[in-house]
Scaffold this motif. Sequence first.
Motif, PDB file in Angstrom:
ATOM      1  N   MET A 407       0.836  -1.203   0.000  1.00 45.89           N
ATOM      2  CA  MET A 407       0.000   0.000   0.000  1.00 45.89           C
ATOM      3  C   MET A 407       0.874   1.258   0.000  1.00 45.89           C
ATOM      4  O   MET A 407       0.596   2.232  -0.697  1.00 45.89           O
ATOM      5  N   GLY A 408       1.951   1.236   0.804  1.00 43.25           N
ATOM      6  CA  GLY A 408       2.853   2.384   0.847  1.00 43.25           C
ATOM      7  C   GLY A 408       3.561   2.603  -0.478  1.00 43.25           C
ATOM      8  O   GLY A 408       3.696   3.743  -0.948  1.00 43.25           O
ATOM      9  N   ILE A 409       4.014   1.521  -1.118  1.00 46.18           N
ATOM     10  CA  ILE A 409       4.670   1.619  -2.423  1.00 46.18           C
ATOM     11  C   ILE A 409       3.703   2.172  -3.462  1.00 46.18           C
ATOM     12  O   ILE A 409       4.059   3.017  -4.296  1.00 46.18           O
ATOM     13  N   GLU A 410       2.459   1.709  -3.428  1.00 43.59           N
ATOM     14  CA  GLU A 410       1.452   2.199  -4.378  1.00 43.59           C
ATOM     15  C   GLU A 410       1.255   3.706  -4.243  1.00 43.59           C
ATOM     16  O   GLU A 410       1.114   4.417  -5.249  1.00 43.59           O
ATOM     17  N   GLU A 411       1.261   4.212  -3.010  1.00 43.99           N
ATOM     18  CA  GLU A 411       1.078   5.651  -2.822  1.00 43.99           C
ATOM     19  C   GLU A 411       2.283   6.423  -3.352  1.00 43.99           C
ATOM     20  O   GLU A 411       2.133   7.510  -3.921  1.00 43.99           O
ATOM     21  N   MET A 412       3.472   5.874  -3.169  1.00 43.68           N
ATOM     22  CA  MET A 412       4.661   6.513  -3.740  1.00 43.68           C
ATOM     23  C   MET A 412       4.558   6.574  -5.268  1.00 43.68           C
ATOM     24  O   MET A 412       4.830   7.616  -5.879  1.00 43.68           O
ATOM     25  N   ILE A 413       4.164   5.462  -5.897  1.00 42.00           N
ATOM     26  CA  ILE A 413       4.041   5.438  -7.362  1.00 42.00           C
ATOM     27  C   ILE A 413       3.024   6.471  -7.827  1.00 42.00           C
ATOM     28  O   ILE A 413       3.250   7.196  -8.799  1.00 42.00           O
ATOM     29  N   GLN A 414       1.899   6.562  -7.122  1.00 41.58           N
ATOM     30  CA  GLN A 414       0.879   7.532  -7.505  1.00 41.58           C
ATOM     31  C   GLN A 414       1.427   8.946  -7.500  1.00 41.58           C
ATOM     32  O   GLN A 414       1.212   9.726  -8.436  1.00 41.58           O
ATOM     33  N   ARG A 415       2.154   9.301  -6.484  1.00 37.63           N
ATOM     34  CA  ARG A 415       2.623  10.679  -6.356  1.00 37.63           C
ATOM     35  C   ARG A 415       3.762  10.988  -7.314  1.00 37.63           C
ATOM     36  O   ARG A 415       3.975  12.141  -7.668  1.00 37.63           O
ATOM     37  N   LEU A 416       4.474   9.954  -7.757  1.00 39.65           N
ATOM     38  CA  LEU A 416       5.532  10.165  -8.735  1.00 39.65           C
ATOM     39  C   LEU A 416       5.035  10.076 -10.176  1.00 39.65           C
ATOM     40  O   LEU A 416       5.568  10.735 -11.064  1.00 39.65           O
ATOM     41  N   GLN A 417       4.012   9.233 -10.400  1.00 37.28           N
ATOM     42  CA  GLN A 417       3.615   8.934 -11.784  1.00 37.28           C
ATOM     43  C   GLN A 417       2.136   9.149 -12.061  1.00 37.28           C
ATOM     44  O   GLN A 417       1.714   9.177 -13.212  1.00 37.28           O
ATOM     45  N   GLY A 421      -4.506   8.817 -11.903  1.00 37.71           N
ATOM     46  CA  GLY A 421      -4.966  10.119 -12.376  1.00 37.71           C
ATOM     47  C   GLY A 421      -4.414  11.226 -11.511  1.00 37.71           C
ATOM     48  O   GLY A 421      -3.919  10.991 -10.397  1.00 37.71           O
ATOM     49  N   GLY A 422      -4.496  12.466 -11.986  1.00 33.03           N
ATOM     50  CA  GLY A 422      -3.901  13.602 -11.303  1.00 33.03           C
ATOM     51  C   GLY A 422      -4.443  13.857  -9.918  1.00 33.03           C
ATOM     52  O   GLY A 422      -3.763  14.447  -9.079  1.00 33.03           O
ATOM     53  N   ALA A 423      -5.679  13.442  -9.649  1.00 33.26           N
ATOM     54  CA  ALA A 423      -6.291  13.682  -8.339  1.00 33.26           C
ATOM     55  C   ALA A 423      -6.378  12.393  -7.520  1.00 33.26           C
ATOM     56  O   ALA A 423      -7.204  12.294  -6.612  1.00 33.26           O
ATOM     57  N   GLY A 424      -5.530  11.435  -7.814  1.00 31.17           N
ATOM     58  CA  GLY A 424      -5.650  10.121  -7.185  1.00 31.17           C
ATOM     59  C   GLY A 424      -4.867   9.925  -5.903  1.00 31.17           C
ATOM     60  O   GLY A 424      -4.878   8.828  -5.339  1.00 31.17           O
ATOM     61  N   ALA A 425      -4.178  10.956  -5.412  1.00 26.61           N
ATOM     62  CA  ALA A 425      -3.405  10.807  -4.180  1.00 26.61           C
ATOM     63  C   ALA A 425      -4.341  10.620  -2.979  1.00 26.61           C
ATOM     64  O   ALA A 425      -5.412  11.228  -2.909  1.00 26.61           O
ATOM     65  N   ILE A 426      -3.922   9.782  -2.051  1.00 24.79           N
ATOM     66  CA  ILE A 426      -4.719   9.506  -0.850  1.00 24.79           C
ATOM     67  C   ILE A 426      -3.848   9.815   0.367  1.00 24.79           C
ATOM     68  O   ILE A 426      -2.845   9.149   0.612  1.00 24.79           O
ATOM     69  N   ALA A 427      -4.242  10.818   1.134  1.00 27.95           N
ATOM     70  CA  ALA A 427      -3.423  11.251   2.268  1.00 27.95           C
ATOM     71  C   ALA A 427      -3.474  10.274   3.431  1.00 27.95           C
ATOM     72  O   ALA A 427      -2.496  10.141   4.169  1.00 27.95           O
ATOM     73  N   ASN A 428      -4.601   9.589   3.609  1.00 30.13           N
ATOM     74  CA  ASN A 428      -4.743   8.662   4.739  1.00 30.13           C
ATOM     75  C   ASN A 428      -5.658   7.525   4.308  1.00 30.13           C
ATOM     76  O   ASN A 428      -6.837   7.735   4.049  1.00 30.13           O
ATOM     77  N   ARG A 429      -5.098   6.333   4.231  1.00 30.08           N
ATOM     78  CA  ARG A 429      -5.835   5.177   3.718  1.00 30.08           C
ATOM     79  C   ARG A 429      -5.758   4.059   4.737  1.00 30.08           C
ATOM     80  O   ARG A 429      -4.678   3.724   5.228  1.00 30.08           O
ATOM     81  N   VAL A 430      -6.900   3.492   5.087  1.00 27.85           N
ATOM     82  CA  VAL A 430      -6.968   2.396   6.046  1.00 27.85           C
ATOM     83  C   VAL A 430      -7.624   1.199   5.379  1.00 27.85           C
ATOM     84  O   VAL A 430      -8.715   1.318   4.798  1.00 27.85           O
ATOM     85  N   ARG A 431      -6.957   0.053   5.451  1.00 26.91           N
ATOM     86  CA  ARG A 431      -7.513  -1.178   4.890  1.00 26.91           C
ATOM     87  C   ARG A 431      -8.019  -2.054   6.027  1.00 26.91           C
ATOM     88  O   ARG A 431      -7.264  -2.420   6.932  1.00 26.91           O
ATOM     89  N   LYS A 432      -9.312  -2.389   5.967  1.00 27.88           N
ATOM     90  CA  LYS A 432      -9.916  -3.325   6.914  1.00 27.88           C
ATOM     91  C   LYS A 432      -9.812  -4.716   6.294  1.00 27.88           C
ATOM     92  O   LYS A 432     -10.595  -5.074   5.412  1.00 27.88           O
ATOM     93  N   PHE A 433      -8.817  -5.486   6.736  1.00 28.98           N
ATOM     94  CA  PHE A 433      -8.597  -6.784   6.109  1.00 28.98           C
ATOM     95  C   PHE A 433      -9.793  -7.707   6.270  1.00 28.98           C
ATOM     96  O   PHE A 433     -10.134  -8.462   5.359  1.00 28.98           O
ATOM     97  N   GLY A 434     -10.461  -7.649   7.425  1.00 27.97           N
ATOM     98  CA  GLY A 434     -11.612  -8.519   7.646  1.00 27.97           C
ATOM     99  C   GLY A 434     -12.806  -8.177   6.780  1.00 27.97           C
ATOM    100  O   GLY A 434     -13.652  -9.036   6.516  1.00 27.97           O
ATOM    101  N   GLN A 435     -12.897  -6.915   6.347  1.00 26.60           N
ATOM    102  CA  GLN A 435     -14.027  -6.480   5.511  1.00 26.60           C
ATOM    103  C   GLN A 435     -13.666  -6.404   4.039  1.00 26.60           C
ATOM    104  O   GLN A 435     -14.513  -6.081   3.213  1.00 26.60           O
TER     105      GLN A 435
END
Length: 470
Positions: A407-417, A421-435
């Motif tokens: 998830m962290g690597i994906e956010e780095m890729i988004q902000r670099l590339q 899309g241009g508005a796709g950055a996510i400042a705070n993302r939480v994944r609920k594995f059980g859901q």
Amino acid sequence: MTRADLAAQEAHLRLLKAELLRADGKEHAAYVIFGVSRIASDPFTGEGRVRLLIKDVLPVERDEITSSDDRHISWKTNRFVSLLAEASRAGHQVGIAHSHPTGPAGFSSQDDRNEAELARLAQNRNGEDALMVSLLLCGTGEIQGRVWTSPDSVIDLEVIRSVSQNWRFHRREDDACPEDPAMDRQGLALGVSFNRTMKSLRIGVVGAGGTGSPLLQQLGRMGVGHLAIFDPDHVEPSNLNRLYGATHADAAKGVMKVEVAEREIGRMGLGTQVATFNEWIGAPACRDALKSMDMIFGCTDDHDGRILLNRLAYYYLIPVIDLGLALRVADREGERVLEGDGRVTVLEPGASCLICRRIVNPALAAEEALRRNDPAEFDRRKAEAYVRGEGNPAPAVVSFTTSVATMGIEEMIQRLQQFRGGAGAIANRVRKFGQVEDFRPGAARQPCRVCNTPTIVGAGDVVPFLGRAG
């Protein structure tokens, strides 16, 4: 040799372009206020480095301009002198920016003469350590810069880096190194320019354990050029279920986690330079390395370390991607269920910090600092129930720690590339594995003494370091 670079909020670069590249086609100018980061020894080259941090942009007003056309601009320097006085009191530096809308795509000989005199004026007023920074915006949109360390000495900026939802790098010249065939398929997905950016980056990873270990594996495979790894701990048997590359032999010998990480990255043979630090990140020996980074991944589970990185992101305009994972075994109506939350939070100007989001606890951070700095006093207070004990070990599963790292690597890729899309950055993302679902928790804006304090953002070097007493 001393090298130089610059970091800026994207909003300041947009303001410079709007003010200096106007529709009238004339040259325009602005004053720029900078914080400074002085690095005695770059962790990868051993050379000195100075990093300028834009704090404010102040356009030169019409009544200050004595003459201007598409090939030159002249203005009165009275305001420059008054800004020098203000900067001296605040610990800042003053620079200028101007445009060449139709002129040469580089500094002219007249620029050289004028700027040398401004550098002389700055040092006469503020002392020999004063710097005079000059930025140039060309009609093509290219931005260049240099730092006058004296009226006779100037250093070109190697890179001008912007931080915001999209991270951009304006380099003096492209990396002329040949393309590595190992990165061909990554280039097909993300572009050859992405591969070049990765090769040039200095990335810090704080914590080489559960989330740091898989993250380092991915960064190495992506062709990152420079990695600084920080972790004071050694391998233990309980780490082996999630520490990539670690063995029973490493645990038996008490090998440092940073050594395992360096060994495994080296075995890839992809050319990544690695610098390791087996100390807590608040140690003075880590400061130059932290300040040299283009971005940092926070993979530590201690509150005091997170608070330090939290401040570093705003003082030095170095984005921090903070990772967290919480696994709990719960009882639901007699059924044993594993609950898991993975989190990725990006810290940079314009985004809420870990304190505002209530991710870190300052009281726990103070206890951790006491345990590290005065173990005897910590044990005394623990015995008297004034501080918390060690608690039970937290559950850990390699698939979940790896997922959070990804998830962290994906956010780095988004902000670099910007693959979302241009508005796709996510400042705070939480994944609920059980859901099997992701959420984006917000944070209420509040008068924070870190992320919402203009004097801190881009301040650079202050005493004490990061304004921390301990």
